[in-house]
Motif scaffolding. Structure first.
Motif, mmCIF file in Angstrom:
data_model
loop_
_atom_site.group_PDB
_atom_site.id
_atom_site.type_symbol
_atom_site.label_atom_id
_atom_site.label_comp_id
_atom_site.label_asym_id
_atom_site.label_seq_id
_atom_site.Cartn_x
_atom_site.Cartn_y
_atom_site.Cartn_z
ATOM 1 N N PHE A 94 0.825 -1.214 0.000
ATOM 2 C CA PHE A 94 0.000 0.000 0.000
ATOM 3 C C PHE A 94 0.858 1.262 0.000
ATOM 4 N N VAL A 95 2.030 1.193 0.632
ATOM 5 C CA VAL A 95 2.924 2.351 0.673
ATOM 6 C C VAL A 95 4.111 2.149 -0.277
ATOM 7 N N GLU A 96 3.890 1.325 -1.297
ATOM 8 C CA GLU A 96 4.856 1.033 -2.364
ATOM 9 C C GLU A 96 6.179 0.502 -1.841
ATOM 10 N N GLN A 97 6.106 -0.301 -0.801
ATOM 11 C CA GLN A 97 7.270 -1.015 -0.290
ATOM 12 C C GLN A 97 7.103 -2.483 -0.624
ATOM 13 N N ILE A 98 8.205 -3.152 -0.809
ATOM 14 C CA ILE A 98 8.185 -4.567 -1.149
ATOM 15 C C ILE A 98 8.632 -5.346 0.082
ATOM 16 N N ALA A 99 7.795 -6.230 0.576
ATOM 17 C CA ALA A 99 8.154 -7.085 1.708
ATOM 18 C C ALA A 99 7.635 -8.483 1.407
ATOM 19 N N ILE A 100 8.547 -9.422 1.324
ATOM 20 C CA ILE A 100 8.165 -10.799 1.047
ATOM 21 C C ILE A 100 7.670 -11.446 2.335
ATOM 22 N N CYS A 101 6.678 -12.295 2.210
ATOM 23 C CA CYS A 101 6.152 -13.057 3.353
ATOM 24 C C CYS A 101 6.509 -14.523 3.142
ATOM 25 N N GLU A 102 6.995 -15.136 4.180
ATOM 26 C CA GLU A 102 7.291 -16.568 4.109
ATOM 27 C C GLU A 102 6.007 -17.392 4.220
ATOM 28 N N GLU A 103 5.064 -16.896 5.009
ATOM 29 C CA GLU A 103 3.818 -17.604 5.253
ATOM 30 C C GLU A 103 2.632 -16.703 4.937
ATOM 31 N N PHE A 104 1.511 -17.301 4.604
ATOM 32 C CA PHE A 104 0.297 -16.575 4.255
ATOM 33 C C PHE A 104 -0.120 -15.596 5.351
ATOM 34 N N ASP A 105 -0.053 -16.034 6.601
ATOM 35 C CA ASP A 105 -0.578 -15.218 7.698
ATOM 36 C C ASP A 105 0.398 -14.152 8.218
ATOM 37 N N GLU A 106 1.535 -13.962 7.557
ATOM 38 C CA GLU A 106 2.454 -12.897 7.953
ATOM 39 C C GLU A 106 1.935 -11.519 7.574
ATOM 40 N N SER A 107 1.004 -11.462 6.654
ATOM 41 C CA SER A 107 0.425 -10.192 6.236
ATOM 42 C C SER A 107 -0.969 -10.107 6.856
ATOM 43 N N PRO A 108 -1.175 -9.208 7.843
ATOM 44 C CA PRO A 108 -2.438 -9.174 8.590
ATOM 45 C C PRO A 108 -3.690 -9.040 7.718
ATOM 46 N N LEU A 109 -3.590 -8.329 6.610
ATOM 47 C CA LEU A 109 -4.743 -8.195 5.718
ATOM 48 C C LEU A 109 -4.768 -9.268 4.636
ATOM 49 N N GLY A 110 -3.849 -10.207 4.719
ATOM 50 C CA GLY A 110 -3.696 -11.214 3.677
ATOM 51 C C GLY A 110 -2.665 -10.715 2.682
ATOM 52 N N PRO A 111 -1.889 -11.628 2.106
ATOM 53 C CA PRO A 111 -0.844 -11.226 1.182
ATOM 54 C C PRO A 111 -1.354 -11.095 -0.254
ATOM 55 N N ILE A 112 -0.474 -10.602 -1.086
ATOM 56 C CA ILE A 112 -0.669 -10.650 -2.536
ATOM 57 C C ILE A 112 0.166 -11.829 -3.008
ATOM 58 N N LYS A 113 -0.460 -12.801 -3.626
ATOM 59 C CA LYS A 113 0.281 -13.945 -4.156
ATOM 60 C C LYS A 113 0.714 -13.605 -5.576
ATOM 61 N N VAL A 114 2.012 -13.722 -5.828
ATOM 62 C CA VAL A 114 2.575 -13.425 -7.139
ATOM 63 C C VAL A 114 3.092 -14.731 -7.721
ATOM 64 N N THR A 115 2.599 -15.082 -8.901
ATOM 65 C CA THR A 115 2.982 -16.318 -9.571
ATOM 66 C C THR A 115 3.666 -15.975 -10.888
ATOM 67 N N LEU A 116 4.801 -16.593 -11.127
ATOM 68 C CA LEU A 116 5.534 -16.436 -12.379
ATOM 69 C C LEU A 116 5.512 -17.765 -13.115
ATOM 70 N N THR A 117 5.140 -17.721 -14.387
ATOM 71 C CA THR A 117 5.106 -18.924 -15.206
ATOM 72 C C THR A 117 5.838 -18.646 -16.512
ATOM 73 N N SER A 118 6.742 -19.549 -16.868
ATOM 74 C CA SER A 118 7.483 -19.390 -18.121
ATOM 75 C C SER A 118 8.187 -20.692 -18.453
ATOM 76 N N SER A 119 8.340 -20.946 -19.735
ATOM 77 C CA SER A 119 9.148 -22.098 -20.153
ATOM 78 C C SER A 119 10.623 -21.813 -19.869
ATOM 79 N N ASN A 120 10.961 -20.565 -19.594
ATOM 80 C CA ASN A 120 12.322 -20.144 -19.229
ATOM 81 C C ASN A 120 12.390 -19.705 -17.769
ATOM 82 N N ILE A 121 11.661 -20.379 -16.897
ATOM 83 C CA ILE A 121 11.559 -19.933 -15.508
ATOM 84 C C ILE A 121 12.921 -19.867 -14.817
ATOM 85 N N ASP A 122 13.828 -20.796 -15.127
ATOM 86 C CA ASP A 122 15.155 -20.759 -14.509
ATOM 87 C C ASP A 122 15.913 -19.501 -14.914
ATOM 88 N N ARG A 123 15.796 -19.112 -16.162
ATOM 89 C CA ARG A 123 16.463 -17.894 -16.644
ATOM 90 C C ARG A 123 15.842 -16.653 -15.993
#
Length: 131
Positions: A94-123
């Protein structure tokens, strides 16, 4: 920074709590992930981008704050076939800061789940944490 020209899909998903403004949550996602198409219903937001440049703000944050090891661990732990994911703390976003959560419940309002999909995912993971 040189964003590689790799095909990918970046998906963002989060719930919207009754105490939150859906417009503010949409604005939060679009400010962190530009070039995204955002859809919502009353209780959830789904956003998709097929442009890796949508990930550039996170890339810069990771490198400027020397958080490569944290993100690498999360991306590798959640890697399955050509997809990986991680959680972002919604309140920090909300304040344009990036904070990764290890667990779902680390973010009191719930996290944003970000999924990356690619045939070049390792790259893509290499670009995020090593380039």
């Amino acid at each position: 920074m040189n964003t590689p020209n790799l095909s990918c899909k970046i998906e963002m998903f989060c719930t919207v709590n009754p105490s939150e403004s859906i417009e503010k949550v949409e604005q939060t996602i679009s400010s962190i992930f530009p070039y995204s198409v955002i859809k919502n219903n009353e209780f959830t937001i789904n956003a998709i981008s097929k442009e890796l440049r949508s990930f550039e703000k996170i890339y810069h944050f990771i490198h400027n704050n020397k958080l490569q090891k944290n993100f690498l661990r999360s991306l590798e732990d959640n890697l399955e076939n050509d997809t990986t994911w991680f959680y972002l703390n919604k309140q920090a976003a909300f304040v344009e800061q990036i904070a990764i959560c290890e667990e779902f419940d680390e973010s009191p309002l719930g996290p944003i789940k970000v999924t990356l999909t690619s045939s070049n995912i390792d790259r893509i993971i290499d670009w995020i944490v090593f380039d």
